[in-house]
Motif scaffolding. Structure first.
Motif, short mmCIF file in Angstrom:
data_model
loop_
_atom_site.label_atom_id
_atom_site.label_comp_id
_atom_site.label_asym_id
_atom_site.label_seq_id
_atom_site.Cartn_x
_atom_site.Cartn_y
_atom_site.Cartn_z
N ASP A 177 0.80 -1.23 0.00
CA ASP A 177 0.00 0.00 0.00
C ASP A 177 0.84 1.28 0.00
OD1 ASP A 177 0.80 -0.76 2.65
OD2 ASP A 177 -0.68 0.62 3.49
N ILE A 178 2.12 1.19 0.35
CA ILE A 178 2.97 2.40 0.41
C ILE A 178 4.20 2.32 -0.48
CG2 ILE A 178 2.28 2.99 2.77
CD1 ILE A 178 5.10 1.84 3.64
N HIS A 179 4.54 1.14 -0.96
CA HIS A 179 5.84 0.93 -1.60
C HIS A 179 5.94 1.60 -2.97
CE1 HIS A 179 9.69 -1.00 -1.98
NE2 HIS A 179 9.36 -1.34 -3.21
N LYS A 180 7.02 2.39 -3.14
CA LYS A 180 7.31 3.06 -4.41
C LYS A 180 8.72 2.74 -4.88
CE LYS A 180 4.36 6.94 -3.05
NZ LYS A 180 4.31 8.38 -2.77
N GLY A 181 9.39 1.83 -4.17
CA GLY A 181 10.77 1.48 -4.46
C GLY A 181 11.56 1.44 -3.17
N MET A 182 12.70 0.76 -3.20
CA MET A 182 13.54 0.64 -2.01
C MET A 182 14.39 1.89 -1.83
SD MET A 182 12.64 -2.27 -0.85
CE MET A 182 13.76 -2.27 0.53
N LEU A 183 14.56 2.32 -0.59
CA LEU A 183 15.47 3.42 -0.27
C LEU A 183 16.89 2.90 -0.45
CD1 LEU A 183 13.63 4.72 2.91
CD2 LEU A 183 13.69 5.81 0.65
N HIS A 184 17.63 3.54 -1.35
CA HIS A 184 18.94 3.05 -1.80
C HIS A 184 19.99 4.10 -1.47
CE1 HIS A 184 21.54 1.93 -5.54
NE2 HIS A 184 22.08 1.48 -4.43
N ILE A 185 20.94 3.77 -0.60
CA ILE A 185 22.01 4.68 -0.22
C ILE A 185 23.07 4.64 -1.32
CG2 ILE A 185 23.72 5.27 1.54
CD1 ILE A 185 21.86 3.70 3.54
N LEU A 186 23.33 5.80 -1.91
CA LEU A 186 24.13 5.89 -3.14
C LEU A 186 25.58 6.27 -2.88
CD1 LEU A 186 21.46 7.88 -5.16
CD2 LEU A 186 21.92 5.42 -5.29
N ASP A 187 26.44 5.84 -3.80
CA ASP A 187 27.84 6.27 -3.88
C ASP A 187 28.63 6.04 -2.60
OD1 ASP A 187 27.39 7.13 -6.54
OD2 ASP A 187 26.52 9.00 -5.77
N VAL A 188 28.43 4.89 -1.97
CA VAL A 188 29.22 4.51 -0.80
C VAL A 188 30.48 3.82 -1.31
CG1 VAL A 188 29.28 3.15 1.32
CG2 VAL A 188 27.13 4.19 0.57
N PRO A 189 31.66 4.35 -0.98
CA PRO A 189 32.91 3.74 -1.50
C PRO A 189 33.01 2.26 -1.14
CG PRO A 189 33.36 5.83 -0.37
CD PRO A 189 31.91 5.50 -0.11
#
Length: 156
Positions: free
Chosen positions: A71-83
């Motif tokens: 009912d709420i999902h629009k995609g996973m929260l993805h933490i970007l550009d982590v070395p």
């Protein structure tokens, strides 16, 4: 919009944290342990500030789209550009066995040495997710990891 993860307690397996959105405490977090040198699936991400995007493919996305969060999902929260890290997500879980470098969230955290675990992860995930997903979708979400526990870790 800004998520801050204050890492407060660590042991040889796990790291517990408090999670804030724009300065207001929302939930607790759990990650893998601190390591000076990365070991795949056994190391938390380095302290710092990262952008958060939305990931719309993969196992977690499929599960969350068709399950309790449909009912709420629009995609996973993805933490970007982590070395040296890839596909770092924010998701549900209970112990460090449920993460390979990702951030798990819960309504409470039990910090028993070598047995840290989260309580009621789905409730915390739903609360955090609904607060930040629109900012992530517009590219206006950052996350900051602060190592308040590091002096304790280095002393151990």
């Amino acid at each position: 919009m800004h998520i801050r993860v204050d890492r407060v307690v660590s042991d040889v397996d796990s790291t517990a944290s408090e999670i804030f959105v724009d300065g207001v405490k929302v939930c607790y977090g759990l990650e893998d342990e601190y390591r000076a040198k990365k070991v795949y699936g056994e190391t938390r991400i380095p302290a710092g500030v990262y952008s958060v995007g939305v990931h719309t493919v993969g196992r977690f996305h499929d599960r969350y789209s068709n399950n309790v969060f449909a009912d709420i999902h629009k995609g996973m929260l993805h933490i970007l550009d982590v070395p040296s890290f890839e596909w770092i997500l924010i998701h549900c879980g209970v112990t460090d066995d449920h993460t390979a470098g990702c951030l798990l969230v819960g309504d409470d955290v039990i910090t028993t040495n070598r047995a840290m675990r989260l309580v009621d992860s789905p409730s915390a995930y739903r609360r955090l997710y609904t607060q930040v997903i629109d900012a992530a979708l517009t590219g206006d979400l950052t996350i900051e990891f602060v190592d308040k526990d590091l002096s304790m870790v280095k002393a151990a």
